[in-house]
Design a protein around this motif. Structure first.
Motif, short mmCIF file in Angstrom:
data_model
loop_
_atom_site.label_atom_id
_atom_site.label_comp_id
_atom_site.label_asym_id
_atom_site.label_seq_id
_atom_site.Cartn_x
_atom_site.Cartn_y
_atom_site.Cartn_z
N GLY A 50 -11.31 -10.65 -15.77
CA GLY A 50 -11.54 -9.21 -15.73
C GLY A 50 -12.18 -8.72 -14.46
N GLU A 68 -15.42 -4.71 -12.81
CA GLU A 68 -15.16 -5.52 -14.00
C GLU A 68 -14.46 -4.68 -15.06
OE1 GLU A 68 -15.82 -8.71 -14.53
OE2 GLU A 68 -16.95 -9.13 -12.69
N VAL A 69 -13.51 -5.30 -15.76
CA VAL A 69 -12.88 -4.68 -16.92
C VAL A 69 -12.91 -5.67 -18.08
CG1 VAL A 69 -11.37 -3.16 -15.59
CG2 VAL A 69 -10.57 -5.44 -16.21
N GLU A 73 -8.63 -4.06 -21.49
CA GLU A 73 -8.11 -3.40 -20.29
C GLU A 73 -7.24 -4.35 -19.48
OE1 GLU A 73 -12.29 -2.20 -19.48
OE2 GLU A 73 -11.32 -0.45 -18.57
N VAL A 74 -7.65 -5.64 -19.42
CA VAL A 74 -6.81 -6.63 -18.73
C VAL A 74 -5.45 -6.71 -19.42
CG1 VAL A 74 -6.52 -9.07 -18.18
CG2 VAL A 74 -8.75 -7.98 -17.87
N ASP A 139 -4.39 1.68 -9.94
CA ASP A 139 -5.36 1.85 -11.02
C ASP A 139 -6.32 0.67 -11.08
OD1 ASP A 139 -4.23 4.25 -11.70
OD2 ASP A 139 -3.04 3.45 -13.37
N ILE A 140 -5.80 -0.53 -10.81
CA ILE A 140 -6.67 -1.72 -10.76
C ILE A 140 -7.65 -1.59 -9.59
CG2 ILE A 140 -6.70 -4.21 -10.34
CD1 ILE A 140 -3.96 -4.34 -11.77
N VAL A 143 -10.85 0.43 -10.03
CA VAL A 143 -11.97 -0.18 -10.75
C VAL A 143 -13.05 -0.64 -9.77
CG1 VAL A 143 -12.67 -2.11 -12.22
CG2 VAL A 143 -10.52 -0.89 -12.68
#
Length: 217
Positions: A50, A68-69, A73-74, A139-140, A143
Motif C-alpha cells: 500500500g 499510504e493506502v 484501495e490497493v 490517481d496513485i 496519494v
C-alpha cells in the motif's frame, strides 16, 4: 496482527496477490511509471503493502515523497488497472523528441496476468486503453503528491514572464517566455549564463520558491 499485515492478508485471501508476496510486500511492485528527460525525472510506484512512492526532480537530485493506502484501495487500483483492453496498444509507442520532453516507461505486474511494459512519450497521443491506465497512475501519484514539501511553490502557481524562481540547487532563474505550444517554459539564470526549458506542469518539481514578480510581489 498489525493493520498493515492484516491488509496484506486480505489481498492474498482475495486472490489479488500471490501468497509468496506476503513475506516482503515492501519489495513487491504492482505498477511503476518512470518518466525522464535530460533535465528531470518523475517516478511513481505502487507497492503491494500500500505504499506509494513518488520521486521527482533533476537527475540525481530527485526528492522522494511517500503515501499510504489500505488494502481496499490497493484492490480498487488493481481492478481499474486490469480493466483496459491492451491487446491493440503497442508496447513501444512513438514519442516526440526534444531535450525537455519526457520519455516514459510503464510497468504492470497485475495478479493473474503476465507482466506488461509500455514505452511512450508523455505528450504523445495515446491509445484509449493506455490513457485509461495513465489516469489510474495519476490517481496513485496523488496519494504521495499530497505530502507537500516545505518551501514548495504554491499549488496553484501560474508562471508569468519576469517571475524570479529559486531552483532546488539554489540557482535563481527568471521566467522569460513560453514555448509555442504553451507546454514549456523558457527560463534564464541571472547567476550563470544558463538558459533552460522546463515543462510547464513540472515547475514545482525543479523550483522551490517564488522570489519576486515584476509587480513587486
Amino acid at each position: 496482527m498489525t493493520p498493515r499485515a492484516a491488509a496484506l492478508a486480505l489481498l492474498v485471501l482475495a486472490g489479488m496477490l500471490p501468497a509468496g508476496a506476503a513475506e516482503d510486500p515492501r519489495s513487491v511492485i504492482l505498477v511503476r511509471e518512470d518518466c525522464s528527460s535530460t533535465i528531470g525525472r518523475r517516478e511513481v510506484t505502487l507497492f503491494a503493502n500500500g505504499t506509494v512512492r513518488l520521486r521527482e526532480g533533476a537527475p540525481g537530485q530527485e526528492a522522494m515523497r511517500l503515501g499510504e493506502v489500505g488494502a481496499e484501495e490497493v484492490a480498487a487500483f488493481l481492478r481499474r488497472l486490469a480493466e483496459p483492453d491492451l491487446s491493440e496498444t503497442d508496447a513501444d509507442g512513438e514519442a516526440p523528441g526534444g531535450t525537455w520532453v519526457e520519455a516514459c516507461v510503464l510497468e504492470l505486474a497485475l495478479p493473474e496476468q503476465a507482466s506488461r511494459r509500455f514505452r511512450f512519450g508523455r505528450y504523445a497521443s495515446h491509445s484509449l486503453a493506455l490513457s485509461s491506465l495513465l489516469s489510474v497512475v495519476r490517481d496513485i501519484e496523488a496519494v504521495a503528491a499530497t505530502a507537500v514539501r516545505e518551501g514548495d511553490l504554491p499549488v496553484r502557481y501560474e508562471p508569468r514572464p519576469g517571475d524570479l524562481l529559486e531552483r532546488a540547487d539554489g540557482l535563481r532563474f527568471e521566467v522569460i517566455a513560453f514555448t509555442a505550444d504553451g507546454l514549456g517554459v523558457e527560463l534564464s539564470s541571472p547567476d550563470q549564463p544558463l538558459t533552460i526549458y522546463v515543462p510547464r506542469d513540472d515547475l514545482r518539481t525543479f523550483f522551490v520558491r517564488l522570489l519576486a514578480r515584476r509587480d513587486g510581489s
